[in-house]
Motif scaffolding. Structure first.
Motif, short mmCIF file in Angstrom:
data_model
loop_
_atom_site.label_atom_id
_atom_site.label_comp_id
_atom_site.label_asym_id
_atom_site.label_seq_id
_atom_site.Cartn_x
_atom_site.Cartn_y
_atom_site.Cartn_z
N ALA A 78 0.81 -1.22 0.00
CA ALA A 78 0.00 0.00 0.00
C ALA A 78 0.84 1.27 0.00
CB ALA A 78 -0.94 -0.01 1.18
N GLU A 79 2.06 1.20 0.58
CA GLU A 79 2.86 2.42 0.63
C GLU A 79 3.29 2.88 -0.77
OE1 GLU A 79 3.37 -0.30 2.33
OE2 GLU A 79 5.38 -1.12 1.98
N THR A 80 3.22 1.97 -1.77
CA THR A 80 3.54 2.41 -3.13
C THR A 80 2.44 3.33 -3.67
OG1 THR A 80 2.50 0.46 -4.09
CG2 THR A 80 4.86 0.33 -3.70
N LEU A 81 1.20 3.09 -3.23
CA LEU A 81 0.10 3.98 -3.64
C LEU A 81 0.01 5.20 -2.75
CD1 LEU A 81 -3.22 2.06 -4.44
CD2 LEU A 81 -1.78 3.36 -5.99
N PHE A 82 0.21 4.99 -1.46
CA PHE A 82 0.05 6.05 -0.46
C PHE A 82 1.34 6.17 0.34
CE2 PHE A 82 -4.12 3.80 -0.77
CZ PHE A 82 -4.77 4.75 -1.53
N PRO A 83 2.33 6.93 -0.18
CA PRO A 83 3.64 6.98 0.48
C PRO A 83 3.58 7.50 1.92
CG PRO A 83 3.72 7.97 -1.72
CD PRO A 83 2.29 7.71 -1.42
N GLY A 84 2.59 8.32 2.24
CA GLY A 84 2.54 8.87 3.60
C GLY A 84 1.75 8.02 4.58
N LEU A 85 1.34 6.83 4.13
CA LEU A 85 0.40 6.03 4.93
C LEU A 85 0.90 5.74 6.33
CD1 LEU A 85 -2.24 4.47 5.05
CD2 LEU A 85 -1.10 2.53 3.99
N GLU A 86 2.20 5.40 6.46
CA GLU A 86 2.71 4.99 7.76
C GLU A 86 2.68 6.11 8.79
OE1 GLU A 86 6.45 3.01 7.65
OE2 GLU A 86 5.60 1.33 6.53
#
Ligand code: ZN
Length: 543
Positions: free
Chosen positions: A33-41
């Motif tokens: 998912a971080e490839t789609l939403f880099p700020g997710l973490e």
């Protein structure tokens, strides 16, 4: 700015393209998912338990303005059209089917339809079917990687100890190199690809009915959703392209089966005759093209209203035999009707006969269908006549049917009236209409002007502009001051009549143009989405 362009809907499930501005991904899909939403973490307060109490939910408002948008059953929903919404901890919902259904309905009701749905850390090859069926489209590898860490081998049928790696169950690249992590990820992607195919074919329910047998919670979720009829029914298309496979007991509770029965009881107007014959169904659809029904119709010779007793639909009036799902279902025929089947279908018959009185009801039936008719008669206090001592197509039975109808007058065959009442909930004036064409591909005219044709794929009536004159109200979609070029898009719609479903024939009404076409969304979703096609237009008329 993100966007979700829905390509195909099947109940709550969708396929489509989700665009983030940087990249686009075809959903449903699983990826890191971080490839789609880099700020997710670094997103704060997005990980509340689903069962968190209100006080806790209020204490931790989620950050706004970034993707994905965290949503929670107890929170006002900030998500807008085109967003990706994220439901944290959804894997815990799978453990409690009742909560799963309640939370899902609560979340779906307050979120625009054209949003992508992300369930982090949840998807496995064994549960992806029920997640997609529930309207989730975006997944990650956290749950399968956890199985890898636990030395478990994932398949759509469940998880096995990792020593089956190399046993021949799977021959993917991961299995060939004894790479469990790779196998588990590929197994998830394969299952999601298969699910996408079933959604595109409008047959996801068939896959779910088959897959869910391996997990009691999945069966329970499917049944709970069926029990939430008003919610589930609203999301189902009025007709599908393929065959409805009614191969399990749950078919009886399937919302589109129940919708058919409800419309036969509450909307449908039978012809003006007071004699009815109850007939068995046939494997061939529409029934009247089968050898058995040709014999029945010769014996009846138009002297009675023909009603077909069948599982799981209940009762199919002859005029509705082509309409989905009556013209499009397949059931395993054993001659044996189980107790639940008998009770559900007897209830449908009893409700129908309470609403529509006949002077005579002849049961030309045997076996389970006969038993159901007798149960219904007992429930609603009607008296049946019987014309079958042998098989319904036996010479003696057909002669008995003919003899029973001696002296009865021929009724007027008015399919159009019955179909219009079922589809548009109207009492159509059919006096003076003529019909031409080769059954079931029919065209109806009045004063030499065509008013309706039949969509042979779905069996539904297709009104022309002149046909719409005869339908005084309902099924209208009102648009702004423009002339549509092609399909009518959601932003152009001002309002829409209640009760429209995906696939319904509608009339588009605007100050400058009228158009005929087919709704692509139910009323509620037309009104609360911001993008997408609302009506697939067939003909446009400038005013
Ligand atoms: Zn493999």
């Amino acid at each position: 700015m993100t966007r979700f362009n829905i390509r195909k809907r099947d109940g709550l499930a969708r396929t489509g393209i989700f665009e983030t501005g940087i990249t686009s991904v075809k959903l449903p899909f699983a990826l890191a998912a971080e490839t789609l939403f880099p700020g997710l973490e670094s997103l704060k307060w997005t990980n509340l338990p689903l069962c968190a109490p209100m006080a806790l939910v209020n204490q931790f408002p989620p950050e706004t303005g970034s993707q994905p948008v965290a949503i929670h059953p107890l929170r006002d929903n900030p998500a807008q059209s085109g967003d990706c919404v994220m439901v944290a901890n959804w894997h815990t919902a799978l453990l409690n089917p009742r909560n799963y259904t309640d939370w899902l309905i609560c979340l779906k009701e307050k979120t625009p339809v054209d949003t992508a749905w992300y369930a982090p850390g949840t998807a496995l090859p064994s549960n992806a079917h029920i997640l997609c069926y529930s309207g989730f489209d975006l997944f990650d590898f956290l749950a399968v990687d956890l199985k890898t860490a636990q030395a478990l081998f994932c398949t759509p049928e469940g998880e096995f100890p990792a020593d089956v790696l190399g046993s021949g169950i799977c021959t993917c690249a991961g299995c060939q190199t004894e790479n469990l992590l790779q196998h588990n990820r590929e197994a998830l992607l394969r299952e999601i690809a298969l699910i996408s195919r079933f959604i595109e074919a409008s047959q996801l329910r068939d896959l779910v009915e088959s897959r869910c047998r391996m997990n009691a919670a999945h069966v329970a979720i499917m049944r709970h959703l069926d029990n939430q009829y008003p919610f589930t029914e609203r999301h189902l298309p009025i007709a599908r392209s393929g065959v409805m496979r009614a191969n399990s007991g749950e078919s009886l509770q399937r919302a589109e089966v129940r919708r058919f029965a409800e419309r036969v009881i509450n909307r449908y107007c039978p012809p003006k005759t007071d004699v009815a014959v109850l007939l068995p169904c046939s494997a061939k659809k529409p029934y009247s093209l089968s050898q058995s029904h040709k014999k029945f119709q010769r014996a009846i010779a138009g002297r009675a209203h023909e009603l077909i007793v069948t599982s799981p639909l209940g009762l199919v009036p002859r005029e509705l035999e082509c309409i989905y799902p009556a013209g499009h279902y397949d059931v395993p025929v054993t001659g044996y009707w189980d107790a639940e089947e008998c009770s559900v279908i007897a209830r449908i018959l009893a409700r129908y006969f309470k609403r529509h009185a006949y002077r005579r009801i002849i049961a030309h039936l045997e076996g389970g269908a006969l038993k159901v008719a007798q149960m219904a008669a007992g429930k609603c206090g009607i008296t049946l006549e019987f014309t079958c001592k042998e098989h319904p197509t036996a010479e003696s039975a057909l002669n008995a049917l003919d003899a029973a109808l001696a002296g009865e007058r021929r009724m007027k065959d008015d399919r159009l009236h019955g179909m219009a009442s079922y589809q548009f909930s109207i009492d159509l004036e059919t006096k003076g209409t003529t019909v031409r064409g080769h059954y079931p591909d029919l065209f109806y005219s009045k004063n030499n002007v065509q008013i309706f044709s039949i969509d042979t794929g779905t069996g539904m009536l297709r009104p022309t502009f002149d046909g719409w004159h005869l339908i005084p109200e309902g099924y209208r979609v009102y648009i702004d001051d423009f002339i549509p070029e092609g399909d009518v898009l959601v932003p152009g719609v001002v309002r829409a009549d209640p009760g429209i479903r995906d696939g319904d024939e509608v009339l588009v009404v605007g100050p400058r143009a009228l158009a005929t076409g087919r709704a692509a969304l139910p009323t509620e979703d037309i009104l609360r989405s911001r993008r997408g096609v609302a009506v697939r237009v067939r003909k446009i008329k400038r005013l």
